[in-house]
Write a protein that holds these residues in place. Sequence first.
Motif, PDB file in Angstrom:
ATOM      1  N   ASP A 299       0.824  -1.209   0.000  1.00 45.14           N
ATOM      2  CA  ASP A 299       0.000   0.000   0.000  1.00 45.14           C
ATOM      3  C   ASP A 299       0.861   1.264   0.000  1.00 45.14           C
ATOM      4  N   MET A 300       2.084   1.173  -0.516  1.00 47.16           N
ATOM      5  CA  MET A 300       2.983   2.321  -0.596  1.00 47.16           C
ATOM      6  C   MET A 300       3.377   2.582  -2.040  1.00 47.16           C
ATOM      7  N   MET A 301       3.778   3.834  -2.295  1.00 50.70           N
ATOM      8  CA  MET A 301       4.306   4.234  -3.589  1.00 50.70           C
ATOM      9  C   MET A 301       5.435   5.228  -3.364  1.00 50.70           C
ATOM     10  N   ILE A 319     -14.453   2.455  -0.294  1.00 51.96           N
ATOM     11  CA  ILE A 319     -15.053   2.549  -1.629  1.00 51.96           C
ATOM     12  C   ILE A 319     -14.030   2.183  -2.695  1.00 51.96           C
ATOM     13  N   GLU A 320     -12.802   2.632  -2.533  1.00 46.80           N
ATOM     14  CA  GLU A 320     -11.762   2.288  -3.497  1.00 46.80           C
ATOM     15  C   GLU A 320     -11.446   0.804  -3.464  1.00 46.80           C
ATOM     16  N   GLN A 321     -11.470   0.209  -2.289  1.00 47.44           N
ATOM     17  CA  GLN A 321     -11.257  -1.240  -2.208  1.00 47.44           C
ATOM     18  C   GLN A 321     -12.392  -1.994  -2.899  1.00 47.44           C
ATOM     19  N   GLN A 322     -13.593  -1.439  -2.813  1.00 48.35           N
ATOM     20  CA  GLN A 322     -14.739  -2.117  -3.437  1.00 48.35           C
ATOM     21  C   GLN A 322     -14.624  -2.096  -4.965  1.00 48.35           C
ATOM     22  N   TYR A 323     -14.194  -0.978  -5.549  1.00 45.59           N
ATOM     23  CA  TYR A 323     -14.178  -0.856  -6.998  1.00 45.59           C
ATOM     24  C   TYR A 323     -12.825  -1.204  -7.629  1.00 45.59           C
ATOM     25  N   GLY A 325     -10.123  -2.951  -5.620  1.00 44.47           N
ATOM     26  CA  GLY A 325      -9.551  -4.140  -4.972  1.00 44.47           C
ATOM     27  C   GLY A 325      -8.449  -3.763  -4.009  1.00 44.47           C
ATOM     28  N   LEU A 326      -7.919  -4.760  -3.332  1.00 44.48           N
ATOM     29  CA  LEU A 326      -6.877  -4.567  -2.334  1.00 44.48           C
ATOM     30  C   LEU A 326      -5.537  -4.288  -3.034  1.00 44.48           C
ATOM     31  N   PRO A 327      -4.603  -3.670  -2.316  1.00 44.26           N
ATOM     32  CA  PRO A 327      -3.290  -3.340  -2.920  1.00 44.26           C
ATOM     33  C   PRO A 327      -2.553  -4.575  -3.411  1.00 44.26           C
ATOM     34  N   ARG A 328      -1.961  -4.447  -4.579  1.00 41.62           N
ATOM     35  CA  ARG A 328      -1.184  -5.531  -5.172  1.00 41.62           C
ATOM     36  C   ARG A 328      -0.366  -4.945  -6.308  1.00 41.62           C
ATOM     37  N   ARG A 329       0.593  -5.673  -6.772  1.00 42.95           N
ATOM     38  CA  ARG A 329       1.417  -5.264  -7.914  1.00 42.95           C
ATOM     39  C   ARG A 329       0.995  -6.081  -9.128  1.00 42.95           C
TER      40      ARG A 329
END
Length: 329
Positions: A299-301, A319-323, A325-329
């Motif tokens: 979850d970092m950049m 809301i962002e997780q819903q549309y 998804g969870l953090p990933r590369r």
Amino acid sequence: MSQPWPQEGGAAYQQPVPAPRQPGQVTSGRASVPVQRPAPAPADPFAQQQAVAEPVARGLSAPAVTSAPLARPGTYPPERPPDGPPTGPEDGAGGPERTGPSGRVSRLRIGWHAIPRAGLRRVTVTPAAPPGLLLGRDQRQAPVPLRLFAPEPVRVTLVGGVWAAQLLIFRAFSVGVRVVVVTTEPRAWAGFGERATGQQNRLTVIGQEPGGPYGGTAQTPLMTVFDLGMTGPAASPPLGPWHTQLTILRQLDRPGVAAVQEAGLVVLQRLGGDEATLVAAALKLRPQSGQLLQSMNDDMMALIGDGDDRYLFLNQTPIEQQYVGLPRR
């Protein structure tokens, strides 16, 4: 034989007293002759109103003189600025002008609100957030903006996955952006624009590079996204005003170094060893930056360019997780 007039001062002497004049009589000489006056005309309503109004007007224009003392400067009521709070005791101590029914809460005024001076010292002013799209917050919780849209063209390169790109686009939808995605994997973008905005014309997916130059407006900026795997577009397309180019490099290798060097801003997810070495060499980063780029969480950049290098947490919302998804590369 006529009698003589008595001498003046004698007992028998008396001055003739004229008879009082009666209304309606005209005197001429010694005799009073009654004069018949004509009957009064019917009363005029306007004349009656004027006769009543004149004494009232005279009374208003010239008030009666009283024996009361004249007002002097500084007497009650005290002068008060039109837009300022009332004068009263400091620190909220006593005074009906500063406290409410309970004696502890100041009364609400239209346009302003009085608070004790001790409470005013505890009030702080939060500085305005810097301009740009909020990308995240640093370790001190200070906002880190990303200046994606401007009157002049903007070029951004993202080394990361589709998830990070869609998160940026999801946040950019809030400012009215219109997106055109050029990709070799249309399935990764199918339905994303409709789910995120409820509209079909906010994100368009195409399979070949568009012509140009195209431009947007301050109300509706334009973003062209190139999702071509490990390389950017074959040639740097011309950009118009309020037009942003976002190049996604899902994995950084030598063919993608040119896209990193041409960008004004570079956004990085966690990198592998070889990727960190290429980025450090292409952007001339400090040696410790290569190590930090390999140790970031999902979850970092990292934001390189536009000033100092910054590492941030994305602070993804539900809301962002819903549309997205969870953090990933």
